[in-house]
Motif scaffolding. Structure first.
Motif, PDB file in Angstrom:
ATOM      1  N   ALA A 150       0.833  -1.206   0.000  1.00 21.67           N
ATOM      2  CA  ALA A 150       0.000   0.000   0.000  1.00 21.67           C
ATOM      3  C   ALA A 150       0.867   1.255   0.000  1.00 21.67           C
ATOM      4  CB  ALA A 150      -0.928  -0.012   1.211  1.00 21.67           C
ATOM      5  N   GLN A 151       1.976   1.224   0.737  1.00 20.47           N
ATOM      6  CA  GLN A 151       2.870   2.386   0.766  1.00 20.47           C
ATOM      7  C   GLN A 151       3.520   2.604  -0.585  1.00 20.47           C
ATOM      8  OE1 GLN A 151       3.405   4.665   3.451  1.00 20.47           O
ATOM      9  NE2 GLN A 151       4.178   5.734   1.642  1.00 20.47           N
ATOM     10  N   GLN A 152       3.873   1.513  -1.256  1.00 17.78           N
ATOM     11  CA  GLN A 152       4.463   1.664  -2.578  1.00 17.78           C
ATOM     12  C   GLN A 152       3.482   2.314  -3.548  1.00 17.78           C
ATOM     13  OE1 GLN A 152       5.414  -1.783  -5.209  1.00 17.78           O
ATOM     14  NE2 GLN A 152       7.449  -0.875  -5.277  1.00 17.78           N
ATOM     15  N   ASP A 153       2.217   1.900  -3.495  1.00 15.33           N
ATOM     16  CA  ASP A 153       1.211   2.524  -4.350  1.00 15.33           C
ATOM     17  C   ASP A 153       1.156   4.024  -4.113  1.00 15.33           C
ATOM     18  OD1 ASP A 153       0.700  -0.032  -5.153  1.00 15.33           O
ATOM     19  OD2 ASP A 153      -1.443   0.005  -4.710  1.00 15.33           O
ATOM     20  N   SER A 154       1.167   4.407  -2.850  1.00 14.13           N
ATOM     21  CA  SER A 154       1.128   5.829  -2.512  1.00 14.13           C
ATOM     22  C   SER A 154       2.360   6.550  -3.049  1.00 14.13           C
ATOM     23  CB  SER A 154       1.042   5.986  -0.987  1.00 14.13           C
ATOM     24  OG  SER A 154       1.074   7.351  -0.617  1.00 14.13           O
ATOM     25  N   ASN A 155       3.520   5.905  -2.939  1.00 13.62           N
ATOM     26  CA  ASN A 155       4.756   6.535  -3.410  1.00 13.62           C
ATOM     27  C   ASN A 155       4.795   6.663  -4.928  1.00 13.62           C
ATOM     28  OD1 ASN A 155       5.627   6.691  -0.764  1.00 13.62           O
ATOM     29  ND2 ASN A 155       6.958   4.898  -0.890  1.00 13.62           N
ATOM     30  N   ILE A 156       4.313   5.625  -5.637  1.00 19.16           N
ATOM     31  CA  ILE A 156       4.271   5.695  -7.106  1.00 19.16           C
ATOM     32  C   ILE A 156       3.340   6.802  -7.557  1.00 19.16           C
ATOM     33  CG2 ILE A 156       3.527   4.473  -9.191  1.00 19.16           C
ATOM     34  CD1 ILE A 156       4.559   1.885  -7.868  1.00 19.16           C
ATOM     35  N   ALA A 230       9.559  14.825  -1.039  1.00 14.15           N
ATOM     36  CA  ALA A 230       8.185  15.271  -0.787  1.00 14.15           C
ATOM     37  C   ALA A 230       8.025  15.495   0.714  1.00 14.15           C
ATOM     38  CB  ALA A 230       7.186  14.235  -1.279  1.00 14.15           C
ATOM     39  N   GLY A 231       7.628  16.693   1.076  1.00 17.48           N
ATOM     40  CA  GLY A 231       7.462  17.004   2.492  1.00 17.48           C
ATOM     41  C   GLY A 231       8.732  16.854   3.299  1.00 17.48           C
ATOM     42  N   GLY A 232       9.865  17.121   2.661  1.00 17.05           N
ATOM     43  CA  GLY A 232      11.141  17.025   3.342  1.00 17.05           C
ATOM     44  C   GLY A 232      11.687  15.614   3.462  1.00 17.05           C
ATOM     45  N   THR A 233      10.986  14.631   2.857  1.00 17.99           N
ATOM     46  CA  THR A 233      11.398  13.234   2.924  1.00 17.99           C
ATOM     47  C   THR A 233      11.773  12.721   1.542  1.00 17.99           C
ATOM     48  OG1 THR A 233       9.931  12.816   4.810  1.00 17.99           O
ATOM     49  CG2 THR A 233      10.673  10.894   3.554  1.00 17.99           C
ATOM     50  N   THR A 234      12.854  11.976   1.447  1.00 12.20           N
ATOM     51  CA  THR A 234      13.249  11.355   0.182  1.00 12.20           C
ATOM     52  C   THR A 234      12.355  10.157  -0.089  1.00 12.20           C
ATOM     53  OG1 THR A 234      15.549  12.051   0.437  1.00 12.20           O
ATOM     54  CG2 THR A 234      15.113  10.235  -1.094  1.00 12.20           C
ATOM     55  N   VAL A 235      11.771  10.129  -1.277  1.00 13.15           N
ATOM     56  CA  VAL A 235      10.858   9.056  -1.664  1.00 13.15           C
ATOM     57  C   VAL A 235      11.482   8.296  -2.836  1.00 13.15           C
ATOM     58  CG1 VAL A 235       8.530   8.466  -2.443  1.00 13.15           C
ATOM     59  CG2 VAL A 235       8.886  10.449  -0.951  1.00 13.15           C
ATOM     60  N   GLU A 236      11.595   6.976  -2.695  1.00  9.81           N
ATOM     61  CA  GLU A 236      12.123   6.105  -3.745  1.00  9.81           C
ATOM     62  C   GLU A 236      11.169   4.926  -3.909  1.00  9.81           C
ATOM     63  OE1 GLU A 236      16.681   5.820  -3.686  1.00  9.81           O
ATOM     64  OE2 GLU A 236      16.165   6.213  -1.584  1.00  9.81           O
ATOM     65  N   PRO A 237      10.152   5.057  -4.757  1.00 11.74           N
ATOM     66  CA  PRO A 237       9.078   4.064  -4.829  1.00 11.74           C
ATOM     67  C   PRO A 237       9.526   2.640  -5.120  1.00 11.74           C
ATOM     68  CG  PRO A 237       8.412   6.082  -5.926  1.00 11.74           C
ATOM     69  CD  PRO A 237       9.862   6.224  -5.618  1.00 11.74           C
ATOM     70  N   LEU A 238      10.596   2.462  -5.905  1.00 11.40           N
ATOM     71  CA  LEU A 238      11.046   1.120  -6.258  1.00 11.40           C
ATOM     72  C   LEU A 238      12.437   0.816  -5.704  1.00 11.40           C
ATOM     73  CD1 LEU A 238       8.576   1.196  -8.179  1.00 11.40           C
ATOM     74  CD2 LEU A 238       9.975  -0.019  -9.845  1.00 11.40           C
ATOM     75  N   LYS A 239      12.784   1.426  -4.589  1.00  7.05           N
ATOM     76  CA  LYS A 239      14.101   1.198  -4.002  1.00  7.05           C
ATOM     77  C   LYS A 239      14.296  -0.269  -3.652  1.00  7.05           C
ATOM     78  CE  LYS A 239      17.204   2.589  -0.245  1.00  7.05           C
ATOM     79  NZ  LYS A 239      17.385   3.478   0.927  1.00  7.05           N
ATOM     80  N   ALA A 240      13.285  -0.896  -3.046  1.00  7.70           N
ATOM     81  CA  ALA A 240      13.421  -2.299  -2.631  1.00  7.70           C
ATOM     82  C   ALA A 240      13.635  -3.206  -3.832  1.00  7.70           C
ATOM     83  CB  ALA A 240      12.188  -2.740  -1.845  1.00  7.70           C
ATOM     84  N   GLU A 241      12.850  -3.011  -4.886  1.00 10.74           N
ATOM     85  CA  GLU A 241      12.966  -3.854  -6.070  1.00 10.74           C
ATOM     86  C   GLU A 241      14.307  -3.653  -6.772  1.00 10.74           C
ATOM     87  OE1 GLU A 241       8.618  -3.363  -5.235  1.00 10.74           O
ATOM     88  OE2 GLU A 241      10.380  -2.069  -5.222  1.00 10.74           O
ATOM     89  N   SER A 242      14.689  -2.397  -6.958  1.00  9.00           N
ATOM     90  CA  SER A 242      15.952  -2.106  -7.631  1.00  9.00           C
ATOM     91  C   SER A 242      17.126  -2.660  -6.834  1.00  9.00           C
ATOM     92  CB  SER A 242      16.114  -0.594  -7.816  1.00  9.00           C
ATOM     93  OG  SER A 242      17.366  -0.275  -8.377  1.00  9.00           O
ATOM     94  N   THR A 243      17.121  -2.428  -5.528  1.00  6.86           N
ATOM     95  CA  THR A 243      18.209  -2.901  -4.681  1.00  6.86           C
ATOM     96  C   THR A 243      18.313  -4.422  -4.716  1.00  6.86           C
ATOM     97  OG1 THR A 243      17.990  -0.989  -3.201  1.00  6.86           O
ATOM     98  CG2 THR A 243      19.108  -2.933  -2.329  1.00  6.86           C
TER      99      THR A 243
END
Length: 388
Positions: A150-156, A230-243
């Motif tokens: 759900a968090q990934q959906d929000s980030n994408i 976004a809002g002072g926070t770094t967002v990386e929607p596919l960080k887990a998959e890429s890593t």
């Protein structure tokens, strides 16, 4: 309950053909005729589009069944309750736009990584719903997905707000509400099949339930840009998959990496992306996981888990057990480049059931690459053993 009209599919086909070389942010450029996508008849690839079926919706005849191979564990009752709660917020006119017969197979297979202005989606756009209805739709998806999913959906979706902010190349038409649609197929039931479909640009969730069985595939995730604030926070929607995918490659021996190189061609986008619902997959290539060490095998299971783990926990655990049991019949491969920031780096996991692709494609709105990734289950896409 809404019916999917034949004229709609014709309109989609016309639209797709008309924009095959030009779509907002996910578009195409020419690529060598020797690329794998060219050999297989797909559109030439480039920024955000390309590859076989890249950006296409389903435009061919379909014939789904309900015999998908699922190990079970679905939290169907909770999803039924959340789906009914969402539908209850809708008036008759709006509900008619959201809900389809479960047998509307062509609509169920209409998803893409292209903007919805290019490949129209089924259901209703989130921006047309009230705040309360949007909250209920989000709650429905949260019931079906894990917290991570759900968090990934929000980030994408937030990445499309960032594209809107960046502007250029048509990117000012994107947004977390204006480019995402939701649809429900069938009557939510603990015993009969139904489906939740959610997606838009760089996201496709196709969640099919049939008793305690569940299918979360086809599943498309992507992001452009790959990282933003976004809002002072770094967002990386596919960080887990890429890593995980590139960590899998970097963590195997040099000999195994050489054996893993795909020799049939290079890829400018996903091979089994949108519109590729024939059920026919390429011949297996790469190194057999059975040849890897125990530590190397753990890297493969970690990569698979980043995708499977988007599903609600109990069902995800059962599904991982299935894929793990098939691990020695699974292969991993890569093509073109293998660096996590290199353009056209392509990584694949290919098992008896699981199919995962990850590729870095050129970005239109930033000087960097952006990500496309697809996860499919050869035995259970759309909860079916017969995709098309």
């Amino acid at each position: 309950m809404r019916k999917y009209l034949a004229v709609a599919s014709g309109a989609l086909l016309s639209t797709t053909l008309a924009v095959a070389g030009c779509s907002s942010n996910d578009t195409t450029t020419s690529s060598p005729a020797t690329s794998a996508s060219a050999q297989q008849g797909g559109r030439p690839g480039g920024p955000g589009g390309g590859g076989p079926g890249g950006g296409m919706g389903q435009v061919t005849a379909v014939n789904l069944n309900t015999n998908g191979v699922s190990p079970g564990g679905a939290n169907t009752a909770a999803v039924v309750a959340a789906t009914n709660a969402f539908l209850a917020t809708l008036d008759a006119t709006t509900k008619d736009k959201v809900q389809y017969d479960f047998t509307e197979n062509k609509a169920r297979q209409t998803w893409s990584n292209f903007p919805t202005t290019t490949v129209p989606r089924e259901g209703i756009v989130m921006s047309a719903l009230t705040a309360g209805q949007q909250k209920a739709a989000d709650a429905m998806l949260a019931a079906a997905l894990s917290t991570t999913g759900a968090q990934q959906d929000s980030n994408i979706r937030a990445s499309d707000d960032e594209l809107n902010r960046l502007g250029g190349q048509g990117a000012d038409g994107f947004g977390s509400l204006t480019d995402y649609y939701v649809a429900v197929y069938g009557t939510p039931s603990a015993t009969s099949p139904f489906m939740i479909q959610f997606g838009g640009h760089h996201l496709a969730r196709n969640l099919t339930y049939n008793g305690d069985k569940v299918s979360q595939t086809p599943q498309f995730v992507g992001t452009e840009p790959t990282s933003f604030t976004a809002g002072g926070t770094t967002v990386e929607p596919l960080k887990a998959e890429s890593t995980a995918m590139f960590g899998m490659l970097s963590g195997i021996t040099a000999a195994h990496k050489t054996a893993a190189k795909i020799t049939s061609g290079t890829f400018d986008d996903l091979v089994m992306g949108p519109g590729k619902d024939t059920g026919v997959y390429p011949a297996s290539e790469g190194v057999a996981v059975s040849e890897l060490s125990a530590d190397e095998k753990k890297l493969v299971t970690t990569a698979i888990q980043t995708y499977v783990g988007d599903l609600a926990d109990a069902a995800a655990a059962k599904l991982m057990a299935k894929y793990t049991a098939e691990l020695d019949q699974t292969r991993i491969g890569w093509s073109n480049n293998s660096g996590p920031t290199d353009e056209n780096s392509y990584v694949r996991i290919d098992g008896p059931s699981v199919w995962i692709e990850f590729i870095n494609t050129r970005s239109q709105s930033t000087p960097n690459i952006h990500f496309h990734s697809v996860y499919r289950d050869k035995t259970n896409d759309y909860g079916s053993t017969k995709p098309s």
